[in-house]
Write an enzyme that holds these catalytic residues in place. Structure first.
Site: not given
Ligand code: F6R
Length: 261
Positions: A71, A140, A147
Site C-alpha cells: 500500500d 481493527n 479496513e
Molecule cells: C502496512 C500495512 C498495514 C500494517 C498494519 C499493522 O503496509 O499494510 O496493514 O501491517 O497497520 O501496522 P503495525 O505493524 O505498525 O502495527
C-alpha cells in the site's frame, strides 16, 4: 491456517525471516527469482533486519528478487520520510540490497489513480505473482489498508483510512492531522493470490484482532479473517498477541507433531 506461537518478538522475526528465506532459496534452486510481498509498519521490521543479516552473512542470495509493497498513502510526496516508497527503500531495499528497479510500491500520486491501480495489478501478474506475502495486522483487523467491511474480493484501489488507523499511525508523523486520509492498497483478493501468506504480530494490542482473524468467522468485519480462505497461510505471533486465542494448546500440539519439517 498454521499458527506458530513463539516466546518473543525477536523469535517472531527469526521464524518469519526463515520462512521467507526458504521461499527465496527454493525459487532460486528452481532457476528463478522470488517475488516477495512486503508490508510497512512496525510489525515486519525485525523480520527485515533478520533477512538483511542473512544476506550480510552470505547465507541468502537475493539477486533478482523482486518486491511488491501492499500500500501507499495518497497525498504525501514520494520523498516524504513516511511515504511507503521511502519506508520500503529504508527498511527493505537498502538493507537487503535489492535492485531498486525490482521494488514496486503503488502510486499514490497518479493523476489517474484507478489506472495506476490496474497497472499495479498487471505488474504483479507480469512478475508471475507474489511467492510469499508478508503481512501485519491492524488493531481493527485490517490487512494492507483494507479496513473493516472491505470486500473480500477487492483488488488494488483507492481507499479511505479508518480514523483508528490514522490514530494508530500518528506515531510516525509530527501530528495526527498529518496522517493522510486516503491510500491505495492491494485488495484482499490481490493479497489472497500470493502463493504463501505470512502474517506477523506482536504485543497485546493485536490480541483481539489476532483472535478474530484465526478463530472468528470469515467476515469483512475482520478483513484478516480472509486468511482462513488461503491454503498456505502462516501466522507467527508472540505470546502477548496470542493471549486471546482459545485453542492455544491445540496450536502448540500441532507444532510439536508437525508432519513436515
Ligand atoms: C502496512 C500495512 C498495514 C500494517 C498494519 C499493522 O503496509 O499494510 O496493514 O501491517 O497497520 O501496522 P503495525 O505493524 O505498525 O502495527
Amino acid at each position: 491456517m498454521e499458527v506458530v506461537i513463539v516466546e518473543s518478538a525477536d523469535e517472531v522475526a527469526r521464524v518469519a525471516a526463515g520462512l521467507i528465506a526458504r521461499v527465496i532459496r527454493s525459487r532460486k534452486a528452481a532457476s528463478g527469482a522470488a517475488a516477495i510481498g512486503v508490508a510497512t509498519g512496525s510489525s515486519p521490521l525485525g523480520t527485515y533486519r533478520e533477512l538483511a543479516a542473512l544476506v550480510d552473512a552470505g547465507q541468502l542470495d537475493v539477486h533478482g528478487v523482486s518486491a511488491f509493497a501492499l500500500d501507499e498513502y495518497v497525498g504525501i510526496p514520494t520523498e516524504h520520510p513516511e511515504s511507503y516508497h521511502t519506508v520500503i527503500a529504508r527498511n527493505v531495499t537498502e538493507p537487503l540490497g535489492l535492485d531498486p528497479a525490482l521494488v514496486h510500491v503503488p502510486d499514490g500520486l497518479a493523476e489517474d489513480i484507478d489506472a495506476a491501480c490496474e497497472g499495479y495489478e498487471r505488474q504483479i501478474a507480469a512478475a508471475g505473482g507474489v511467492d510469499i506475502q508478508l503481512l501485519g495486522i491492524g488493531a481493527n483487523g485490517h490487512v494492507g489498508f483494507n479496513e473493516p467491511t472491505s470486500s473480500l474480493a477487492s483488488r488494488t484501489r483507492l481507499k479511505t483510512l479508518a480514523p483508528r488507523t490514522r490514530a494508530d499511525n500518528a506515531r510516525f508523523f509530527d501530528s495526527p492531522e498529518q496522517v493522510p486520509v486516503h491510500c491505495v492498497t492491494q485488495g484482499i483478493g490481490t493479497i489472497l493470490d500470493a502463493r504463501h501468506l505470512l502474517l506477523v504480530a506482536q504485543g497485546e494490542g493485536k490480541a483481539d484482532a489476532v483472535a478474530q482473524m484465526i478463530e472468528g468467522p470469515v467476515s469483512s468485519m475482520c478483513p484478516a479473517s480472509a486468511l482462513q480462505l488461503h491454503p498456505e497461510a502462516t501466522v507467527v505471533i508472540d505470546r502477548a498477541a496470542a493471549s486471546k486465542l482459545r485453542l492455544t494448546e491445540f496450536y502448540e500440539y500441532v507444532q510439536q507433531h508437525t508432519p513436515r519439517d
